[in-house]
Motif scaffolding. Structure first.
Motif, PDB file in Angstrom:
ATOM      1  N   ILE A   1      29.883 -17.742  12.063  1.00 51.87           N
ATOM      2  CA  ILE A   1      29.393 -18.124  10.351  1.00 51.87           C
ATOM      3  C   ILE A   1      30.922 -17.478   9.778  1.00 51.87           C
ATOM      4  O   ILE A   1      30.929 -16.450  10.148  1.00 51.87           O
TER       5      ILE A   1
ATOM      6  N   LEU B   1      32.512 -16.987   6.095  1.00 47.50           N
ATOM      7  CA  LEU B   1      32.364 -16.757   4.576  1.00 47.50           C
ATOM      8  C   LEU B   1      33.459 -17.451   4.009  1.00 47.50           C
ATOM      9  O   LEU B   1      34.618 -16.765   4.208  1.00 47.50           O
TER      10      LEU B   1
ATOM     11  N   ARG C   1      29.724 -21.100   3.037  1.00 47.01           N
ATOM     12  CA  ARG C   1      30.064 -20.785   4.576  1.00 47.01           C
ATOM     13  C   ARG C   1      30.241 -22.049   5.200  1.00 47.01           C
ATOM     14  O   ARG C   1      29.620 -22.996   4.780  1.00 47.01           O
TER      15      ARG C   1
ATOM     16  N   GLU D   1      28.308 -12.943   7.334  1.00 54.55           N
ATOM     17  CA  GLU D   1      28.978 -13.650   8.563  1.00 54.55           C
ATOM     18  C   GLU D   1      28.333 -13.072   9.806  1.00 54.55           C
ATOM     19  O   GLU D   1      28.634 -13.603  10.836  1.00 54.55           O
TER      20      GLU D   1
END
Length: 268
Positions: free
Chosen positions: A109, A111, A140, A171
């Motif tokens: 992930i 951000l 995201r 994240e």
């Protein structure tokens, strides 16, 4: 690999076969970016036209995809998400991250940004607040290996506690986990999910983030999450790369009163 220029097999087929073997042996893993055309011409000492013919073969075999301006990627097997069980199941809710990691996929992930923003009429209606209210918004991107597969926008109601410490963890942890484990939100219980699935052309910014052409139509998943006392506290909009993602519906014998349903909902 040293290609055999004396072989009856054309050079472009030899190169395609070599790349296919490397994909099958996971030398090039699903989601991994392949060498560029220029790098392949240098490696195999052939013309760019020959390399392009090799790439065409790999595309025809459905082994790779090409993302605009970013290059070639080893294609993932299609990821399937069961709408009723993975998307709308209130009792056993799993977010996008948990759904993918539950299939053994290595999800990352990133951000993009976080802050307070003025919102559209549809978002205000979804969260039952005034359009003058500035809403905390999280942007995201989800990756599988090197490949971006989804762009997510999450809108948080002013009534929901979400701290700076929590944003520092987005994240590393799924948003649903951060909400559930926060003592400030411990009294909240997810009661309802309203959802719609559609197709929408993407803005230039999202197109660039997902490596697709501008105005390219992408599958979208819109959801609003209702918590204790039927309060809508979270709204989410997910743009999904349909090269590697699709939804399925699995029927079961749930009682009609308990059966999840799809509902028309727009939060664009």
């Amino acid at each position: 690999m040293t290609i055999n220029r004396e072989s009856y097999i054309p050079l472009y087929k030899q190169i395609a076969q070599d790349l296919q073997q490397k994909i099958e042996k996971n030398i090039f893993e699903p989601g991994q970016r392949l060498p560029s055309e220029h790098e392949l011409t240098e490696e195999y000492q052939v013309s760019r036209l020959t390399v392009r013919k090799s790439i065409k073969l790999l595309l025809e075999e459905d082994l790779i995809i090409i993302q605009q301006g970013k290059g070639m990627y080893v294609k993932f097997p299609i990821i399937q998400t069961d709408i009723m069980n993975d998307v709308l199941d209130v009792q056993n809710f799993r977010g996008f991250y948990e759904t993918l990691t539950g299939q053994g996929l290595n999800v990352k992930i990133k951000l993009v940004k976080y802050g307070e923003e003025k919102i559209s009429k549809n978002i205000a209606e979804a969260l039952e607040c005034s359009m003058d209210t500035k809403i905390r918004t999280i942007y995201r991107i989800f990756y599988l290996k090197d490949m971006p597969i989804a762009f997510n926008i999450t809108y948080l109601s002013p009534e929901l506690v979400f701290t700076e410490e929590m944003i520092e963890e987005v994240e590393d942890k799924p948003l649903s986990t951060l909400l559930k484990t926060s003592k400030d939100n411990s009294q909240l219980g997810l009661e309802e999910i309203r959802c719609s699935i559609g197709v929408r052309p993407v803005s230039n910014e999202i197109a660039n983030r997902l490596n697709v052409p501008n105005n390219h139509p992408l599958m979208t998943l819109s959801r609003v999450f209702y918590y204790k006392d039927a309060s809508p506290l979270v709204a989410g909009l997910m743009y999904l790369n349909t090269d590697c993602y699709q939804f399925t519906i699995r029927s079961n014998s749930k009682d009609n009163n308990d059966k999840p349903t799809l509902e028309m909902l727009s939060i664009y």
